[in-house]
Design an enzyme around this catalytic site. Structure first.
Site, PDB file in Angstrom:
ATOM      1  N   LYS A  42      43.794  32.139  43.845  1.00 58.22           N
ATOM      2  CA  LYS A  42      43.694  33.525  44.284  1.00 58.22           C
ATOM      3  C   LYS A  42      42.543  33.663  45.278  1.00 58.22           C
ATOM      4  O   LYS A  42      41.463  33.082  45.067  1.00 58.22           O
ATOM      5  CB  LYS A  42      43.468  34.428  43.063  1.00 58.22           C
ATOM      6  CG  LYS A  42      43.468  35.924  43.353  1.00 58.22           C
ATOM      7  CD  LYS A  42      43.328  36.697  42.044  1.00 58.22           C
ATOM      8  CE  LYS A  42      43.322  38.204  42.279  1.00 58.22           C
ATOM      9  NZ  LYS A  42      43.214  38.954  40.996  1.00 58.22           N
ATOM     10  N   SER A  87      46.522  42.169  40.142  1.00 58.64           N
ATOM     11  CA  SER A  87      46.228  41.912  41.544  1.00 58.64           C
ATOM     12  C   SER A  87      46.491  40.475  41.950  1.00 58.64           C
ATOM     13  O   SER A  87      46.492  40.137  43.130  1.00 58.64           O
ATOM     14  CB  SER A  87      44.761  42.254  41.824  1.00 58.64           C
ATOM     15  OG  SER A  87      43.890  41.449  41.027  1.00 58.64           O
ATOM     16  N   SER A 142      45.185  41.750  35.500  1.00 61.67           N
ATOM     17  CA  SER A 142      45.691  41.067  36.689  1.00 61.67           C
ATOM     18  C   SER A 142      46.132  39.634  36.440  1.00 61.67           C
ATOM     19  O   SER A 142      46.829  39.052  37.270  1.00 61.67           O
ATOM     20  CB  SER A 142      44.616  41.077  37.787  1.00 61.67           C
ATOM     21  OG  SER A 142      44.332  42.394  38.185  1.00 61.67           O
TER      22      SER A 142
END
Length: 578
Positions: free
Chosen positions: A80, A154, A178
């Site tokens: 990420k 996210s 997330s």
């Protein structure tokens, strides 16, 4: 783009087997990933996409490693883009914020040292602020199975990269869900360890006191393998903790919530999928208890409706103020809410005190239990999120926001789909010291693993020679007991030193002017408890011991008559200090 119910995924174990038998090489796997990443460009998975130019040094490094001794040798993983990879920009979903780190985040370094190959930095809801996967200037990340639907956020790109077969596993982060919501929406496992179990050094903070690094994988076994490589204390990380995950085992009971809320255009399908998951849970031969979960929702509201949102502003407010209009509009709106005058120091302390009440309640309630909830109560077409970005995003956190605030561990796992190309998932939660319970129950739910016949256990309060590092600890271990935690008695006792060989403490209850003593809580199988109790010599025995929090558990007590002529050692506060 079309929906698909059959995705070509990568397995850590299959890749390792093919590497060791010379059926496949990491070079071939990486070349295939680069090619397929181009084919999936419309999914908006990447911010730094796979490229041989920067991946090549990692392939070369494998030549210096023994594949049989390196657990993740040649395994491709995605990161990420709020987690640092040395030499590659970290954007957090905002090009103007980007910087190029000189060092890897601690977890990234550990995985690379275990032989894993980073293949790209993934898209995310900007500054990890969102649960939908649409809040990015790099494009809305599409759901892996149905591109019209949201991917969840996210950690959107990380989840879709694994689900589309572009990585065997991926790192996400989790502050409010997330690392779990995208797992559920893309039919993956999302493992969120206890706070501090994985270092967060090298991670752009969302709420630093709540942030976790997480893993997305296609199976629980692979997620736990990554956990073994990433877990561990980092003395340079102020949030790091020494938390060991024990061998998988089953909880004493499973807690469920009554009448969960479902939302969005697929609410009916989600409700039906939930009922099927509950039906499956009820067949596992583990007691099920329905609980009042209202306090979990009240705790969750503190995250975005209370002063905790100011923690995001503390970290990112300076950048937002110096770069007007640069952030994604809805992201900036959320971040700026943390600057409200009402979120002053007094409001923060009030929220902290209220949260501590909820945290204490949760850890008592889930001490020997696992809570099961839907990971999400629904999902949305991306078009609906665009029209109503705040409410739709808020709904996605209904069953996730409480987790880190209450210092719980959790794992999101797939359940049978709600409909074709419409994945559904459940999340298992427990207290931070109980990761072995959520992994054990997840294993049973997913794999139908032949588990030992369910065996009830009991807590035992230990105050003397049976404590850790004392001579009789071995008796606890011989009877299958496991240390749970340190605790204190209620202030209703005295302690005497018995004239035995060796000397032992005697815990005696008093009606007035008592003292609180430090003790240990152990968990022992009921099948062993009787035999253990029989071997305890007089004047000691097992009775009921009241703890500081008001709960009552079986534990060592002493006959009152033994106090006559015995030395009163209450002032020490516990046997360890005598």
């Amino acid at each position: 783009m079309k929906t698909t119910n059959h995705l070509k995924t990568l397995s850590i174990y299959e890749l390792r087997d093919k590497y060791l038998t010379k059926q496949l090489t990491p070079e071939t796997v990486i070349a295939n990933i680069i090619s397929r990443a181009e084919e999936d460009s419309e999914y908006n998975i990447w911010i730094t996409k796979p490229s041989l130019e920067w991946i090549y040094p990692y392939l070369e490094r494998l030549k210096e490693m023994d594949p049989e001794q390196t657990p993740l040798w040649g395994i491709p993983f995605a990161i990420k883009d709020n987690i640092d990879l040395a030499g590659i920009p970290t954007t957090a979903g905002c090009a103007e914020f980007a910087y190029t780190p000189d060092a890897d985040a601690t977890v990234v370094l550990r995985l690379i040292e275990a032989g894993a190959i980073p293949v790209g930095k993934t898209n995310l809801d900007q500054f990890a602020t969102g649960l939908v996967g649409t809040r990015s200037p790099y494009g809305e990340t599409c759901n892996a199975l149905n591109p019209d639907l949201i991917s969840g956020g996210s950690s959107s790109g990380s989840a879709v990269a694994v689900a589309r077969g572009l990585a065997a596993f991926a790192l996400g982060t989790d502050t409010a869900g997330s690392g779990r919501v995208p797992a559920a929406l893309n039919r993956l496992v999302g493992y969120k360890p206890s706070l501090g179990a994985w270092p967060v050094k090298g991670v752009v903070p969302a709420c630093a006191s709540l942030d976790c690094v997480t893993v997305f994988a296609n199976s629980l076994e692979e997620a736990l393998l990554v956990d073994e490589m990433a877990r561990g204390f980092d003395g340079t990380d102020p949030w790091s903790q020494k938390i060991n995950r024990r061998e998988n085992s089953l909880p004493e009971k499973i807690c469920l919530i009554e009448n969960p809320e479902f939302f969005g255009p697929f609410a009916d399908q989600y409700k039906e999928a939930w009922l099927k998951a509950v039906e499956k849970i009820n067949k596992l031969n583990i007691p099920v208890e329905y609980i009042d979960s209202s306090y979990l929702s009240e705790a969750a509201s503190i995250l975005y409706e209370g002063p905790w949102v100011a923690e995001r502003w503390a970290d990112l407010g300076g950048f937002i103020l110096e770069n007007e209009g640069v952030a994604f509009p809805v992201t900036e709106e959320v971040l700026r809410s943390g600057a409200k005058a009402e979120f002053d120091a007094a409001s923060l302390f009030k929220a902290m005190h209220k949260l501590q009440e909820y945290k204490q309640k949760a850890h008592q309630q889930f001490q020997n239990a696992v809570l099961m909830m839907p990971t999400s109560g629904g999902t949305w077409p991306r078009s609906m999120v665009r029209e109503n970005p705040i409410e739709t995003n808020s709904k996605m956190g209904l069953y996730t926001n409480h987790c880190n605030l209450l210092d719980l561990c959790s794992v999101a796992i797939p359940a049978p789909d709600a409909a074709e190309n419409l994945p559904f998932g459940i999340t298992l939660f427990s207290a931070k010291e109980n990761e072995h319970f959520i992994s054990g129950l997840a294993d049973l739910f997913l794999n139908g693993v032949p588990s030992p016949v369910y065996e009830s256990t009991t807590l035992v309060a230990v105050c003397g020679l049976h404590m850790r590092s004392f001579p009789l600890e071995k008796q606890m271990l011989e009877h299958g007991a496991e240390f749970v935690r340190e605790a204190k008695t209620a202030p209703n006792y005295k302690m005497v030193k018995l004239p035995s060989t060796p000397p032992k403490p005697g815990l005696i209850r008093k009606n007035v002017d008592g003292t609180s003593f430090e003790i240990e809580l152990w968990q022992m199988p009921l099948s062993e408890f009787g035999a253990f109790t029989v071997g305890i010599p007089v004047p000691l025995g097992i009775g009921k011991v009241e703890l500081e929090d008001g709960s009552i558990v079986p534990g060592f007590i002493c006959e009152g008559a033994a106090a006559e002529g015995a030395e009163d050692i209450s002032y020490y506060g516990g046997w360890r200090y005598v």
